[in-house]
Design a protein around this motif. Structure first.
Motif, mmCIF file in Angstrom:
data_model
loop_
_atom_site.group_PDB
_atom_site.id
_atom_site.type_symbol
_atom_site.label_atom_id
_atom_site.label_comp_id
_atom_site.label_asym_id
_atom_site.label_seq_id
_atom_site.Cartn_x
_atom_site.Cartn_y
_atom_site.Cartn_z
ATOM 1 N N GLY A 227 12.815 -13.549 22.278
ATOM 2 C CA GLY A 227 13.950 -14.427 21.961
ATOM 3 C C GLY A 227 14.840 -14.617 23.176
ATOM 4 O O GLY A 227 15.007 -15.743 23.671
ATOM 5 N N PRO A 228 15.407 -13.510 23.729
ATOM 6 C CA PRO A 228 16.267 -13.643 24.907
ATOM 7 C C PRO A 228 15.544 -14.261 26.109
ATOM 8 O O PRO A 228 16.106 -15.117 26.799
ATOM 9 C CB PRO A 228 16.663 -12.202 25.234
ATOM 10 C CG PRO A 228 16.402 -11.412 24.014
ATOM 11 C CD PRO A 228 15.367 -12.134 23.223
ATOM 12 N N SER B 67 20.800 -11.076 27.007
ATOM 13 C CA SER B 67 21.006 -12.524 27.142
ATOM 14 C C SER B 67 22.314 -12.826 27.870
ATOM 15 O O SER B 67 22.388 -13.784 28.635
ATOM 16 C CB SER B 67 20.945 -13.214 25.779
ATOM 17 O OG SER B 67 22.137 -12.998 25.073
ATOM 18 N N THR C 275 10.503 -21.803 20.296
ATOM 19 C CA THR C 275 10.516 -20.456 19.715
ATOM 20 C C THR C 275 9.788 -20.422 18.365
ATOM 21 O O THR C 275 9.208 -19.406 18.003
ATOM 22 C CB THR C 275 11.946 -19.915 19.575
ATOM 23 O OG1 THR C 275 12.771 -20.934 19.022
ATOM 24 C CG2 THR C 275 12.491 -19.500 20.916
ATOM 25 N N THR D 187 14.667 -18.038 25.626
ATOM 26 C CA THR D 187 15.923 -18.785 25.681
ATOM 27 C C THR D 187 16.374 -18.935 27.134
ATOM 28 O O THR D 187 16.734 -20.027 27.576
ATOM 29 C CB THR D 187 17.017 -18.044 24.884
ATOM 30 O OG1 THR D 187 16.525 -17.816 23.576
ATOM 31 C CG2 THR D 187 18.285 -18.861 24.821
ATOM 32 N N ASN E 200 15.752 -16.236 17.859
ATOM 33 C CA ASN E 200 15.157 -15.176 17.041
ATOM 34 C C ASN E 200 14.834 -15.695 15.648
ATOM 35 O O ASN E 200 13.751 -15.466 15.117
ATOM 36 C CB ASN E 200 16.135 -14.000 16.914
ATOM 37 C CG ASN E 200 16.376 -13.309 18.236
ATOM 38 O OD1 ASN E 200 15.607 -13.492 19.183
ATOM 39 N ND2 ASN E 200 17.428 -12.524 18.310
ATOM 40 N N THR F 289 20.241 -17.305 21.670
ATOM 41 C CA THR F 289 19.263 -16.244 21.465
ATOM 42 C C THR F 289 19.131 -15.915 19.974
ATOM 43 O O THR F 289 18.019 -15.749 19.454
ATOM 44 C CB THR F 289 19.664 -14.993 22.265
ATOM 45 O OG1 THR F 289 19.705 -15.350 23.638
ATOM 46 C CG2 THR F 289 18.669 -13.871 22.069
#
Lengths: 276, 265
Positions: B103-104, B208, B66, B107, B166, B162
Protein backbone atom coordinates in the motif's frame (compact mmCIF):
# COMPACT_ATOMS: atom_id res chain seq x y z
CA UNK A 1 36.14 56.87 -0.40
CA UNK A 2 35.69 58.88 2.78
CA UNK A 3 32.96 57.21 4.73
CA UNK A 4 33.57 59.13 7.96
CA UNK A 5 33.19 62.68 6.64
CA UNK A 6 30.88 62.75 3.67
CA UNK A 7 30.52 66.06 1.87
CA UNK A 8 26.88 67.11 2.37
CA UNK A 9 26.75 68.83 -1.00
CA UNK A 10 27.74 65.75 -2.98
CA UNK A 11 25.08 63.16 -3.69
CA UNK A 12 25.38 60.18 -1.39
CA UNK A 13 27.16 57.08 -2.65
CA UNK A 14 24.59 54.30 -2.81
CA UNK A 15 26.68 51.45 -4.13
CA UNK A 16 30.45 50.96 -3.88
CA UNK A 17 32.30 47.99 -5.23
CA UNK A 18 35.74 47.33 -3.77
CA UNK A 19 38.08 44.93 -5.59
CA UNK A 20 35.21 42.58 -6.41
CA UNK A 21 36.23 39.15 -7.65
CA UNK A 22 33.80 36.40 -8.66
CA UNK A 23 34.68 32.85 -9.66
CA UNK A 24 32.70 29.90 -10.96
CA UNK A 25 34.68 26.97 -9.62
CA UNK A 26 38.30 27.43 -10.65
CA UNK A 27 37.56 30.05 -13.31
CA UNK A 28 37.62 33.68 -12.23
CA UNK A 29 35.00 35.72 -14.12
CA UNK A 30 35.49 39.18 -12.59
CA UNK A 31 39.04 40.26 -11.74
CA UNK A 32 38.74 43.06 -9.22
CA UNK A 33 35.89 45.44 -10.12
CA UNK A 34 35.97 48.81 -8.40
CA UNK A 35 33.46 51.67 -8.81
CA UNK A 36 30.90 53.81 -7.02
CA UNK A 37 27.33 54.70 -7.91
CA UNK A 38 25.84 57.95 -6.63
CA UNK A 39 22.24 58.40 -5.56
CA UNK A 40 19.94 59.30 -8.41
CA UNK A 41 22.34 58.53 -11.23
CA UNK A 42 21.84 56.07 -14.06
CA UNK A 43 24.83 53.85 -14.59
CA UNK A 44 25.01 51.64 -17.66
CA UNK A 45 27.25 48.60 -17.56
CA UNK A 46 28.31 47.88 -21.13
CA UNK A 47 30.07 44.82 -22.40
CA UNK A 48 30.02 42.10 -25.02
CA UNK A 49 28.80 38.54 -24.56
CA UNK A 50 30.93 36.72 -22.02
CA UNK A 51 32.45 39.96 -20.71
CA UNK A 52 31.14 39.23 -17.21
CA UNK A 53 28.57 42.03 -17.17
CA UNK A 54 25.67 39.70 -16.30
CA UNK A 55 27.72 38.06 -13.56
CA UNK A 56 28.48 41.55 -12.22
CA UNK A 57 24.77 42.36 -12.08
CA UNK A 58 23.91 39.04 -10.40
CA UNK A 59 26.63 39.68 -7.82
CA UNK A 60 25.40 43.25 -7.23
CA UNK A 61 21.95 41.97 -6.27
CA UNK A 62 23.31 39.12 -4.17
CA UNK A 63 22.43 36.20 -6.45
CA UNK A 64 26.10 35.25 -6.73
CA UNK A 65 28.57 35.36 -3.87
CA UNK A 66 31.89 37.08 -4.62
CA UNK A 67 35.05 35.11 -3.94
CA UNK A 68 36.62 38.25 -2.47
CA UNK A 69 36.01 42.00 -2.25
CA UNK A 70 33.11 44.05 -0.96
CA UNK A 71 29.77 45.29 -2.26
CA UNK A 72 28.54 48.20 -0.17
CA UNK A 73 24.87 49.02 -0.66
CA UNK A 74 23.59 51.84 1.57
CA UNK A 75 26.46 51.26 3.98
CA UNK A 76 26.15 47.48 4.28
CA UNK A 77 28.51 44.98 2.67
CA UNK A 78 26.03 42.54 1.14
CA UNK A 79 28.74 39.90 0.70
CA UNK A 80 29.18 39.70 4.47
CA UNK A 81 25.65 40.03 5.89
CA UNK A 82 23.09 37.35 6.81
CA UNK A 83 20.25 36.28 4.51
CA UNK A 84 17.70 38.14 6.64
CA UNK A 85 19.69 41.39 6.40
CA UNK A 86 20.09 40.87 2.66
CA UNK A 87 16.31 40.42 2.34
CA UNK A 88 15.80 43.75 4.15
CA UNK A 89 18.04 45.49 1.58
CA UNK A 90 16.27 43.71 -1.26
CA UNK A 91 12.92 45.10 -0.15
CA UNK A 92 14.30 48.50 -1.16
CA UNK A 93 15.63 47.37 -4.54
CA UNK A 94 13.85 46.17 -7.64
CA UNK A 95 15.03 44.26 -10.66
CA UNK A 96 13.68 43.77 -14.14
CA UNK A 97 14.93 40.50 -15.61
CA UNK A 98 15.88 39.91 -19.21
CA UNK A 99 12.91 37.68 -19.99
CA UNK A 100 10.62 39.40 -17.51
CA UNK A 101 10.61 36.42 -15.11
CA UNK A 102 6.90 36.95 -14.44
CA UNK A 103 5.25 34.06 -12.61
CA UNK A 104 3.42 32.13 -15.30
CA UNK A 105 0.80 30.76 -12.93
CA UNK A 106 -0.35 34.22 -11.81
CA UNK A 107 -2.08 37.09 -13.58
CA UNK A 108 -0.13 40.28 -14.31
CA UNK A 109 -1.92 41.98 -11.41
CA UNK A 110 -1.06 39.18 -8.99
CA UNK A 111 2.56 39.35 -10.13
CA UNK A 112 2.76 43.08 -9.38
CA UNK A 113 0.88 42.70 -6.09
CA UNK A 114 3.01 39.80 -4.84
CA UNK A 115 5.77 41.81 -3.09
CA UNK A 116 3.11 44.04 -1.49
CA UNK A 117 1.15 41.05 -0.24
CA UNK A 118 4.28 39.35 1.11
CA UNK A 119 5.95 42.32 2.77
CA UNK A 120 3.22 44.75 3.77
CA UNK A 121 0.05 44.51 5.82
CA UNK A 122 -1.92 46.67 3.38
CA UNK A 123 -5.61 45.99 2.80
CA UNK A 124 -6.54 44.18 -0.40
CA UNK A 125 -8.32 47.28 -1.67
CA UNK A 126 -5.19 49.42 -1.14
CA UNK A 127 -3.03 46.85 -2.90
CA UNK A 128 -5.54 46.86 -5.76
CA UNK A 129 -5.18 50.64 -6.15
CA UNK A 130 -1.39 50.46 -5.94
CA UNK A 131 -1.07 47.76 -8.57
CA UNK A 132 -3.33 49.73 -10.95
CA UNK A 133 -1.09 52.76 -10.36
CA UNK A 134 2.10 50.79 -11.07
CA UNK A 135 0.61 49.27 -14.23
CA UNK A 136 -0.45 52.72 -15.38
CA UNK A 137 3.08 54.04 -14.80
CA UNK A 138 4.46 51.48 -17.24
CA UNK A 139 1.64 51.93 -19.75
CA UNK A 140 -0.17 48.67 -19.03
CA UNK A 141 -3.38 50.01 -17.49
CA UNK A 142 -6.19 47.48 -17.77
CA UNK A 143 -3.96 44.43 -18.17
CA UNK A 144 -4.12 43.23 -14.56
CA UNK A 145 -6.27 40.19 -15.38
CA UNK A 146 -4.14 39.02 -18.31
CA UNK A 147 -1.82 36.05 -17.91
CA UNK A 148 1.87 36.71 -18.71
CA UNK A 149 1.63 34.26 -21.62
CA UNK A 150 -0.95 36.54 -23.28
CA UNK A 151 1.47 39.49 -23.34
CA UNK A 152 3.98 40.40 -26.05
CA UNK A 153 7.70 40.60 -25.26
CA UNK A 154 7.67 44.36 -24.70
CA UNK A 155 4.56 44.19 -22.52
CA UNK A 156 6.14 41.45 -20.41
CA UNK A 157 9.12 43.70 -19.80
CA UNK A 158 6.83 46.57 -18.83
CA UNK A 159 4.93 44.30 -16.45
CA UNK A 160 8.25 43.19 -14.96
CA UNK A 161 9.19 46.84 -14.42
CA UNK A 162 5.83 47.43 -12.72
CA UNK A 163 6.56 44.52 -10.39
CA UNK A 164 10.05 45.85 -9.69
CA UNK A 165 8.49 49.23 -8.82
CA UNK A 166 5.88 47.74 -6.51
CA UNK A 167 7.79 48.37 -3.28
CA UNK A 168 8.90 51.89 -4.36
CA UNK A 169 12.56 50.88 -4.54
CA UNK A 170 15.51 53.23 -4.09
CA UNK A 171 17.63 51.27 -6.54
CA UNK A 172 16.38 49.69 -9.74
CA UNK A 173 18.35 47.10 -11.73
CA UNK A 174 17.72 46.26 -15.38
CA UNK A 175 19.14 43.18 -17.10
CA UNK A 176 19.27 43.73 -20.88
CA UNK A 177 16.08 45.82 -21.05
CA UNK A 178 15.96 45.91 -24.84
CA UNK A 179 17.18 42.39 -25.66
CA UNK A 180 14.86 40.52 -28.01
CA UNK A 181 12.63 43.53 -28.73
CA UNK A 182 12.13 45.31 -32.04
CA UNK A 183 13.65 48.82 -32.23
CA UNK A 184 10.38 50.67 -31.64
CA UNK A 185 9.39 48.63 -28.59
CA UNK A 186 12.98 48.83 -27.31
CA UNK A 187 12.89 52.62 -27.65
CA UNK A 188 9.65 52.56 -25.65
CA UNK A 189 11.41 50.76 -22.80
CA UNK A 190 14.28 53.28 -22.95
CA UNK A 191 11.78 56.11 -22.59
CA UNK A 192 10.13 54.33 -19.70
CA UNK A 193 13.52 54.20 -17.93
CA UNK A 194 14.06 57.91 -18.65
CA UNK A 195 10.63 58.75 -17.25
CA UNK A 196 11.27 56.75 -14.07
CA UNK A 197 14.57 58.54 -13.68
CA UNK A 198 12.94 61.94 -14.08
CA UNK A 199 9.92 61.23 -11.92
CA UNK A 200 11.42 59.34 -8.98
CA UNK A 201 15.15 60.21 -8.96
CA UNK A 202 15.87 56.53 -8.51
CA UNK A 203 19.35 55.11 -8.75
CA UNK A 204 19.22 52.98 -11.87
CA UNK A 205 21.73 50.37 -12.98
CA UNK A 206 21.33 48.94 -16.46
CA UNK A 207 23.29 46.08 -18.01
CA UNK A 208 23.15 46.12 -21.79
CA UNK A 209 25.10 45.72 -24.99
CA UNK A 210 22.80 48.03 -26.99
CA UNK A 211 24.87 51.13 -27.69
CA UNK A 212 22.05 53.43 -28.81
CA UNK A 213 20.01 52.65 -25.74
CA UNK A 214 23.04 53.00 -23.46
CA UNK A 215 23.91 56.49 -24.75
CA UNK A 216 20.29 57.59 -24.44
CA UNK A 217 19.70 56.62 -20.82
CA UNK A 218 23.12 56.73 -19.13
CA UNK A 219 24.62 59.42 -16.92
CA UNK A 220 27.78 57.37 -16.63
CA UNK A 221 28.99 54.17 -18.23
CA UNK A 222 31.27 51.32 -17.31
CA UNK A 223 32.73 49.23 -20.13
CA UNK A 224 33.63 45.71 -19.07
CA UNK A 225 35.74 43.31 -21.07
CA UNK A 226 36.93 39.85 -20.03
CA UNK A 227 36.12 40.53 -16.39
CA UNK A 228 37.99 43.85 -16.14
CA UNK A 229 36.82 47.45 -16.27
CA UNK A 230 38.18 48.93 -19.49
CA UNK A 231 36.76 52.40 -19.07
CA UNK A 232 34.45 54.31 -16.81
CA UNK A 233 33.10 57.79 -17.36
CA UNK A 234 30.26 60.04 -18.44
CA UNK A 235 28.57 59.40 -21.79
CA UNK A 236 30.54 62.33 -23.26
CA UNK A 237 33.87 60.97 -21.99
CA UNK A 238 33.05 57.59 -23.49
CA UNK A 239 31.98 59.05 -26.82
CA UNK A 240 35.24 60.96 -27.17
CA UNK A 241 37.48 58.29 -25.68
CA UNK A 242 40.53 57.33 -27.73
CA UNK A 243 41.22 54.11 -25.82
CA UNK A 244 41.50 51.36 -28.49
CA UNK A 245 39.26 48.86 -26.71
CA UNK A 246 36.54 51.48 -26.11
CA UNK A 247 36.72 52.61 -29.75
CA UNK A 248 36.52 49.01 -30.95
CA UNK A 249 33.39 48.41 -28.89
CA UNK A 250 31.71 51.73 -29.74
CA UNK A 251 32.61 51.58 -33.45
CA UNK A 252 31.58 47.93 -33.59
CA UNK A 253 34.85 46.64 -35.05
CA UNK A 254 34.85 42.83 -35.06
CA UNK A 255 37.61 40.81 -33.43
CA UNK A 256 40.20 39.58 -35.97
CA UNK A 257 39.48 35.88 -35.33
CA UNK A 258 35.74 36.47 -35.74
CA UNK A 259 36.44 37.72 -39.26
CA UNK A 260 38.29 34.46 -39.93
CA UNK A 261 35.24 32.56 -38.82
CA UNK A 262 32.99 34.56 -41.15
CA UNK A 263 35.26 33.80 -44.10
CA UNK A 264 35.10 30.16 -43.18
CA UNK A 265 31.30 30.29 -43.05
CA UNK A 266 31.22 31.95 -46.46
CA UNK A 267 33.39 29.24 -47.99
CA UNK A 268 31.10 26.64 -46.50
CA UNK A 269 28.02 28.35 -47.95
CA UNK A 270 29.58 28.58 -51.40
CA UNK A 271 30.55 24.93 -51.33
CA UNK A 272 26.98 24.04 -50.30
CA UNK A 273 25.54 26.15 -53.18
CA UNK A 274 27.76 24.44 -55.71
CA UNK A 275 26.55 21.03 -54.55
CA UNK A 276 22.91 22.16 -54.67
CA UNK B 1 43.98 3.12 -7.87
CA UNK B 2 41.74 5.07 -10.19
CA UNK B 3 38.87 2.78 -9.28
CA UNK B 4 39.35 3.55 -5.59
CA UNK B 5 39.42 7.30 -6.18
CA UNK B 6 36.32 7.08 -8.40
CA UNK B 7 34.58 5.08 -5.69
CA UNK B 8 35.63 7.68 -3.12
CA UNK B 9 34.34 10.52 -5.28
CA UNK B 10 31.06 8.65 -5.79
CA UNK B 11 30.63 8.17 -2.04
CA UNK B 12 31.36 11.84 -1.22
CA UNK B 13 29.01 12.99 -4.00
CA UNK B 14 26.22 10.77 -2.67
CA UNK B 15 26.78 11.94 0.89
CA UNK B 16 26.76 15.60 -0.10
CA UNK B 17 23.55 14.97 -2.10
CA UNK B 18 21.94 13.40 0.95
CA UNK B 19 23.17 16.38 2.96
CA UNK B 20 21.49 18.83 0.56
CA UNK B 21 18.30 16.76 0.73
CA UNK B 22 18.33 16.82 4.53
CA UNK B 23 19.00 20.56 4.47
CA UNK B 24 16.11 21.28 2.10
CA UNK B 25 13.81 18.89 4.00
CA UNK B 26 14.57 20.52 7.34
CA UNK B 27 14.14 24.04 5.95
CA UNK B 28 10.78 23.04 4.47
CA UNK B 29 9.80 21.48 7.82
CA UNK B 30 10.88 24.70 9.57
CA UNK B 31 8.66 26.87 7.35
CA UNK B 32 5.78 24.40 7.72
CA UNK B 33 5.78 23.81 11.47
CA UNK B 34 7.80 26.60 13.13
CA UNK B 35 7.65 29.51 10.68
CA UNK B 36 3.90 30.16 11.18
CA UNK B 37 4.57 30.85 14.90
CA UNK B 38 7.35 33.28 14.02
CA UNK B 39 5.36 35.59 11.82
CA UNK B 40 5.97 33.75 8.55
CA UNK B 41 2.53 32.35 7.75
CA UNK B 42 2.35 29.34 5.47
CA UNK B 43 0.59 29.83 2.15
CA UNK B 44 -2.35 27.60 3.03
CA UNK B 45 -4.21 28.30 -0.19
CA UNK B 46 -1.26 27.05 -2.20
CA UNK B 47 -0.92 24.03 0.12
CA UNK B 48 -4.60 23.22 -0.45
CA UNK B 49 -4.29 23.37 -4.23
CA UNK B 50 -1.14 21.22 -4.03
CA UNK B 51 -3.03 18.72 -1.85
CA UNK B 52 -5.77 18.63 -4.48
CA UNK B 53 -3.20 17.92 -7.18
CA UNK B 54 -1.06 15.46 -5.20
CA UNK B 55 -3.91 13.68 -3.46
CA UNK B 56 -7.37 13.96 -4.91
CA UNK B 57 -6.39 13.86 -8.59
CA UNK B 58 -4.26 10.75 -7.95
CA UNK B 59 -7.24 8.79 -6.64
CA UNK B 60 -8.58 7.25 -9.89
CA UNK B 61 -5.27 5.87 -11.11
CA UNK B 62 -4.15 4.84 -7.62
CA UNK B 63 -7.46 3.02 -7.02
CA UNK B 64 -7.14 1.08 -10.23
CA UNK B 65 -3.51 0.10 -9.66
CA UNK B 66 -3.95 -0.99 -6.05
CA UNK B 67 -7.14 -2.89 -6.89
CA UNK B 68 -5.15 -4.87 -9.45
CA UNK B 69 -2.27 -5.34 -7.01
CA UNK B 70 -4.69 -6.75 -4.41
CA UNK B 71 -6.10 -9.12 -7.00
CA UNK B 72 -2.62 -10.21 -8.07
CA UNK B 73 -1.59 -10.80 -4.45
CA UNK B 74 -4.67 -12.96 -3.93
CA UNK B 75 -3.93 -15.00 -7.05
CA UNK B 76 -0.27 -15.47 -6.14
CA UNK B 77 -0.90 -16.46 -2.53
CA UNK B 78 -3.84 -18.71 -3.47
CA UNK B 79 -1.52 -20.73 -5.70
CA UNK B 80 0.54 -21.76 -2.68
CA UNK B 81 -2.20 -21.73 -0.03
CA UNK B 82 -4.41 -23.97 -2.14
CA UNK B 83 -1.80 -26.74 -1.94
CA UNK B 84 -1.94 -26.51 1.85
CA UNK B 85 -5.71 -26.46 1.81
CA UNK B 86 -5.72 -23.07 3.52
CA UNK B 87 -7.57 -20.90 1.01
CA UNK B 88 -9.21 -18.96 3.84
CA UNK B 89 -5.79 -17.43 4.60
CA UNK B 90 -5.88 -15.50 1.29
CA UNK B 91 -7.67 -12.62 3.00
CA UNK B 92 -5.00 -12.41 5.68
CA UNK B 93 -2.12 -12.58 3.18
CA UNK B 94 -3.57 -9.76 1.06
CA UNK B 95 -4.49 -7.54 4.01
CA UNK B 96 -1.09 -7.87 5.65
CA UNK B 97 1.06 -7.40 2.59
CA UNK B 98 -1.05 -4.45 1.40
CA UNK B 99 -1.07 -2.47 4.62
CA UNK B 100 2.46 -3.23 5.77
CA UNK B 101 4.29 -2.94 2.48
CA UNK B 102 2.62 -2.63 -0.87
CA UNK B 103 0.00 0.00 0.00
CA UNK B 104 2.58 2.61 1.08
CA UNK B 105 5.09 1.62 -1.59
CA UNK B 106 2.74 1.58 -4.59
CA UNK B 107 1.19 4.86 -3.41
CA UNK B 108 4.65 6.43 -3.19
CA UNK B 109 5.55 5.23 -6.67
CA UNK B 110 2.32 6.58 -8.19
CA UNK B 111 2.90 9.91 -6.40
CA UNK B 112 6.51 10.05 -7.62
CA UNK B 113 5.30 9.57 -11.19
CA UNK B 114 2.58 12.19 -10.91
CA UNK B 115 3.88 14.76 -8.44
CA UNK B 116 7.59 14.24 -7.75
CA UNK B 117 8.24 14.70 -11.45
CA UNK B 118 5.84 17.66 -11.61
CA UNK B 119 7.62 19.40 -8.72
CA UNK B 120 10.97 19.04 -10.46
CA UNK B 121 9.56 20.23 -13.80
CA UNK B 122 7.67 23.18 -12.30
CA UNK B 123 10.52 24.45 -10.13
CA UNK B 124 13.07 23.63 -12.85
CA UNK B 125 11.16 25.71 -15.40
CA UNK B 126 10.93 28.55 -12.90
CA UNK B 127 14.67 28.29 -12.40
CA UNK B 128 15.36 28.45 -16.13
CA UNK B 129 13.06 31.45 -16.66
CA UNK B 130 14.72 33.28 -13.72
CA UNK B 131 11.49 33.18 -11.67
CA UNK B 132 13.37 31.68 -8.70
CA UNK B 133 15.89 34.53 -8.93
CA UNK B 134 12.98 36.98 -9.14
CA UNK B 135 11.57 35.57 -5.88
CA UNK B 136 14.97 36.02 -4.23
CA UNK B 137 15.21 39.61 -5.48
CA UNK B 138 11.76 40.37 -4.10
CA UNK B 139 13.02 39.10 -0.72
CA UNK B 140 10.69 36.09 -0.89
CA UNK B 141 12.34 32.86 0.20
CA UNK B 142 11.76 30.21 -2.51
CA UNK B 143 11.73 27.39 0.05
CA UNK B 144 9.07 29.20 2.07
CA UNK B 145 7.09 30.23 -1.02
CA UNK B 146 7.33 27.09 -3.16
CA UNK B 147 8.60 24.11 -1.22
CA UNK B 148 6.79 24.42 2.14
CA UNK B 149 3.24 24.21 0.68
CA UNK B 150 4.23 21.13 -1.33
CA UNK B 151 5.85 19.63 1.75
CA UNK B 152 2.70 20.07 3.84
CA UNK B 153 0.47 18.74 1.04
CA UNK B 154 2.67 15.65 0.67
CA UNK B 155 2.94 14.67 4.32
CA UNK B 156 -0.82 15.05 4.77
CA UNK B 157 -1.95 13.45 1.52
CA UNK B 158 0.42 10.49 1.31
CA UNK B 159 -0.91 8.74 4.46
CA UNK B 160 -4.48 9.45 3.29
CA UNK B 161 -3.74 7.97 -0.12
CA UNK B 162 -2.07 5.01 1.56
CA UNK B 163 -5.19 4.21 3.60
CA UNK B 164 -7.22 4.42 0.41
CA UNK B 165 -4.71 2.20 -1.39
CA UNK B 166 -4.91 -0.42 1.39
CA UNK B 167 -8.68 -0.45 1.12
CA UNK B 168 -8.66 -0.82 -2.65
CA UNK B 169 -6.09 -3.61 -2.40
CA UNK B 170 -8.26 -5.52 0.04
CA UNK B 171 -11.25 -5.03 -2.29
CA UNK B 172 -9.13 -6.38 -5.17
CA UNK B 173 -8.37 -9.45 -3.07
CA UNK B 174 -12.06 -9.73 -2.24
CA UNK B 175 -12.89 -10.05 -5.92
CA UNK B 176 -10.84 -13.24 -5.99
CA UNK B 177 -12.07 -14.39 -2.58
CA UNK B 178 -15.73 -14.04 -3.51
CA UNK B 179 -15.48 -15.58 -6.98
CA UNK B 180 -12.94 -18.35 -6.32
CA UNK B 181 -12.63 -19.09 -2.60
CA UNK B 182 -16.20 -19.36 -1.32
CA UNK B 183 -16.10 -16.10 0.64
CA UNK B 184 -19.01 -13.69 0.82
CA UNK B 185 -17.93 -10.04 0.54
CA UNK B 186 -18.83 -9.40 4.18
CA UNK B 187 -17.00 -12.47 5.37
CA UNK B 188 -13.90 -11.60 3.34
CA UNK B 189 -13.72 -8.07 4.70
CA UNK B 190 -14.25 -9.32 8.22
CA UNK B 191 -11.43 -11.84 7.78
CA UNK B 192 -9.18 -9.03 6.52
CA UNK B 193 -9.97 -6.76 9.44
CA UNK B 194 -9.46 -9.56 11.96
CA UNK B 195 -6.03 -10.36 10.58
CA UNK B 196 -4.79 -6.76 10.90
CA UNK B 197 -3.40 -5.20 14.04
CA UNK B 198 -3.31 -1.43 14.41
CA UNK B 199 0.49 -1.55 14.32
CA UNK B 200 0.40 -3.09 10.84
CA UNK B 201 -1.47 -0.08 9.55
CA UNK B 202 0.54 2.45 11.57
CA UNK B 203 3.92 1.12 10.45
CA UNK B 204 2.72 1.58 6.87
CA UNK B 205 1.49 5.11 7.58
CA UNK B 206 4.73 6.16 9.27
CA UNK B 207 6.60 4.90 6.23
CA UNK B 208 4.27 6.83 3.92
CA UNK B 209 4.99 10.11 5.77
CA UNK B 210 8.72 9.48 5.34
CA UNK B 211 8.13 8.71 1.65
CA UNK B 212 6.31 12.04 1.35
CA UNK B 213 9.27 13.91 2.86
CA UNK B 214 11.67 12.08 0.54
CA UNK B 215 9.66 12.69 -2.64
CA UNK B 216 9.20 16.40 -1.91
CA UNK B 217 12.85 16.93 -1.02
CA UNK B 218 14.16 15.13 -4.12
CA UNK B 219 11.65 16.71 -6.53
CA UNK B 220 12.24 20.23 -5.25
CA UNK B 221 16.03 19.87 -4.92
CA UNK B 222 16.27 18.61 -8.50
CA UNK B 223 14.11 21.53 -9.64
CA UNK B 224 16.15 24.10 -7.74
CA UNK B 225 19.47 22.73 -9.02
CA UNK B 226 18.37 22.76 -12.69
CA UNK B 227 20.99 24.33 -14.96
CA UNK B 228 20.22 26.57 -17.92
CA UNK B 229 17.99 25.49 -20.77
CA UNK B 230 14.81 23.53 -21.43
CA UNK B 231 16.78 20.33 -21.92
CA UNK B 232 18.01 20.55 -18.34
CA UNK B 233 14.41 20.63 -17.07
CA UNK B 234 13.80 17.24 -18.67
CA UNK B 235 17.04 15.98 -17.20
CA UNK B 236 16.05 17.15 -13.70
CA UNK B 237 12.64 15.55 -14.02
CA UNK B 238 14.15 12.19 -14.97
CA UNK B 239 16.65 12.39 -12.14
CA UNK B 240 13.90 13.30 -9.69
CA UNK B 241 11.90 10.19 -10.61
CA UNK B 242 14.84 7.77 -10.59
CA UNK B 243 16.40 9.09 -7.37
CA UNK B 244 13.00 9.26 -5.62
CA UNK B 245 12.19 5.63 -6.45
CA UNK B 246 15.59 4.50 -5.22
CA UNK B 247 15.45 6.54 -2.02
CA UNK B 248 11.86 5.53 -1.27
CA UNK B 249 12.87 1.86 -1.46
CA UNK B 250 15.93 2.58 0.69
CA UNK B 251 13.84 4.45 3.29
CA UNK B 252 11.36 1.57 3.17
CA UNK B 253 14.15 -0.90 3.95
CA UNK B 254 15.47 1.21 6.83
CA UNK B 255 12.06 1.64 8.45
CA UNK B 256 11.01 -1.98 7.91
CA UNK B 257 14.29 -2.95 9.60
CA UNK B 258 13.65 -0.58 12.51
CA UNK B 259 10.12 -1.92 13.02
CA UNK B 260 11.42 -5.50 12.82
CA UNK B 261 14.07 -4.99 15.47
CA UNK B 262 11.76 -2.95 17.68
CA UNK B 263 9.72 -6.13 17.91
CA UNK B 264 6.81 -4.69 16.01
CA UNK B 265 7.41 -7.18 13.28
Amino acid sequence: MDREHPNPLEPKTVISLRDLRVSYGEREILHGIHFDVKAGETLVILGGSGSGKSTLLRTLVGLEKPSSGQIWINGQDIAAISDDELYEIRKKTGMSFQGGALFGSMTVGENVALPLREHTKLEDSTIEIMLRLKLEQVGLAGFEYHMPSQLSGGMKKRAAVARALAMDPEILFFDEPSAGLDPIIAAGIDHLILELKKAFHMTIIVVTHELASAFLIADRMVLIDKGNIVAIGTTEEMRTSTQPRVRQFLDRVPEPDVEGELDYLQTLTERYRRHA
Amino acid sequence: MELVSQLGAGVTDSLSYLGSLAMLGSRAAYYTFIGPFKGKPLRLQSAASQAMEVGVRALPILSLITFFIGLILALQSAYELNKLGAMTLVAKAVALSMSRELGPLITAIVVIGRSGSAFAAEIGTMKVTEEIDALEIMAINPVHFLVAPKFLAMIVMLPCLTIWANTMGILGGALFGVTQANFTLGRYIQASIESLYLRDIFSGLIKSVMFGVTITAVGCLEGLSTGGGAEQVGHSTTRAVVISIFLVVAVDLVFTGIFFFLGNG
